[in-house]
Design an enzyme around this catalytic site. Structure first.
Site, PDB file in Angstrom:
ATOM      1  CB  SER A 255      -0.941   0.009   1.206  1.00  9.81           C
ATOM      2  OG  SER A 255      -2.003  -0.890   0.998  1.00  9.81           O
TER       3      SER A 255
ATOM      4  CE  LYS B 279      -1.506   3.905   2.932  1.00  2.00           C
ATOM      5  NZ  LYS B 279      -1.440   2.767   3.899  1.00  2.00           N
TER       6      LYS B 279
ATOM      7  CB  SER C 178      -4.504   1.359   4.032  1.00  5.42           C
ATOM      8  OG  SER C 178      -3.595   0.945   3.037  1.00  5.42           O
TER       9      SER C 178
ATOM     10  CE  LYS D 241      -4.492   1.963  -0.297  1.00  7.87           C
ATOM     11  NZ  LYS D 241      -3.855   0.654  -0.147  1.00  7.87           N
TER      12      LYS D 241
END
Length: 373
Positions: free
Chosen positions: A60, A221, A115, A63
């Site tokens: 993720s 993140k 997320s 992102k």
């Protein structure tokens, strides 16, 4: 030769101005991550490297690029209607429902804090029509930013054999993204409440646990899949310095990240090479009222060096030999590049400090006649 001067630069290798300074490497940390990098956010200087160019699944942390494009291509207050396809995306999600309407800003918080894979697809379809179109934009942007070991196949990091990045590329993307005030605001937010179905609310808690216990942490993140392992792209600011850490496939992503930040903040010191507007040298000028023009630094240049380590600075200067009047102020005439322990760590343009007007034609003719007498 043209009006801006000789096209053939003179290369000067300077090794005496900043040498014989004793530094000491702090002990480089032992970390569990299979790939990692620590980067100075201001200059892009790499302070720690472990397989940083190795292509790996990034989960993720994908992102980050999705958010970059959303912020640059959309408007935060735009209303997005969730398609059935976006609502059907599984794994980590914010449980979007078909035809539900949220703002682009709300979807960004859902993607970056919770997320939400479904939020990413909704963003992509809103910006580019389809997720596939948006992914093409992601790959184009990645190459523009220098991410040559990155290929995106989706917007959220769900497993795909050809979906990969590197620790270094992710640091590059993050360094770029953190220049956007809204991105910084989103990724450092610990908790956010956004609209849910009907009159309900969604309560989003940031998955980045550093934000909940470390005052110096300010993003960015997490990412987790079986293939990628536990990943974390993190940002930290302390005493006027800003560092970015990336750990991929880590057994202890928070512990590894803390070690890297401690290493970066405690084991390096900032050395100012030149300041904006500082006099550097002169360059000769032909056919001008003045025979020389001052050369100054266009911007500040500093490097981070390990404390008390025996080592050298190497300053490489490329400078035009001569200029031909008229010369404009602040014209680029060269560049200074600094290396520490044989690695390039920073550079700055050299520019003219003032204008030099061209002599009148009759005076130039008179001067040439005298030279031949």
């Amino acid at each position: 030769m043209n009006k801006t001067g000789s096209l053939v630069p003179v290369i000067i290798l300077v090794t005496g101005l900043f040498l014989n300074v004793h530094f000491a490497w702090g002990q480089a940390p032992a970390i569990t991550a299979q790939a990692a990098v620590l980067m100075d956010a201001e200059t892009g200087q790499v302070l720690y490297d472990k397989n940083m160019h190795q292509r790996r699944p990034q989960a993720s942390t994908t992102k980050i690029m999705t958010a970059i494009l959303a912020l640059e291509s959309g408007k935060l207050d735009q209303v997005v209607e969730v398609t059935p396809k976006a609502a059907s995306v599984g794994e980590s999600s914010i449980h979007l429902r078909p035809h539900e309407k949220l703002t682009l800003e709300e979807l960004l918080y859902g993607a970056m804090l919770r997320s939400g894979n479904d939020a990413c697809v909704a963003i992509a379809e809103h910006i580019a029509g389809t997720e596939a179109n948006f992914v093409n934009l992601m790959n184009y942007q990645a190459k523009l930013l220098g991410g040559y070991n990155t290929n995106f196949c989706n917007t959220n990091g769900l497993p795909h054999d050809n979906h990969y990045s590197s620790a270094y590329d992710l640091a590059l993307f993050t360094r770029y993204a953190m220049k956007n005030p809204k991105f910084r605001e989103i990724v450092k937010t610990r908790y956010k409440q956004i609209d849910g179905p009907g009159n309900s609310k969604r309560h989003l808690h940031n998955t980045n646990k550093l934000l909940w216990g470390c005052t110096w942490a300010d993003g960015v993140k997490t990412g987790t899949t079986n293939a990628a392992g536990c990943c974390l792209v993190a940002s930290a600011s302390m005493n006027g310095r800003h560092l970015i850490s990336v750990v991929l496939h880590s057994d202890d992503r928070y512990g590894d990240t803390k070690k890297l930040f401690a290493y970066g903040f405690n084991s390096f010191e900032e050395i100012v090479i030149t300041s904006k507007g500082e006099y550097f040298t002169t360059v000769s000028v032909e056919e001008g009222y003045a025979r020389y023009a001052p050369v100054i630094a266009e911007d500040n240049l500093y490097v981070l060096v390990p404390k008390r380590k025996r080592g050298v600075f190497e300053q490489r200067v490329i400078l035009k030999r001569t200029l031909t009047a008229p010369v404009r102020a602040h014209s680029k005439v060269g560049r200074v590049t600094v290396l520490v322990n044989n690695q390039e760590v920073g550079s700055v343009n050299l520019i003219t400090g003032c204008a030099v007007d061209r002599l009148p034609r009759h005076f130039l003719i008179y001067r040439k006649l005298r030279q031949h007498l």
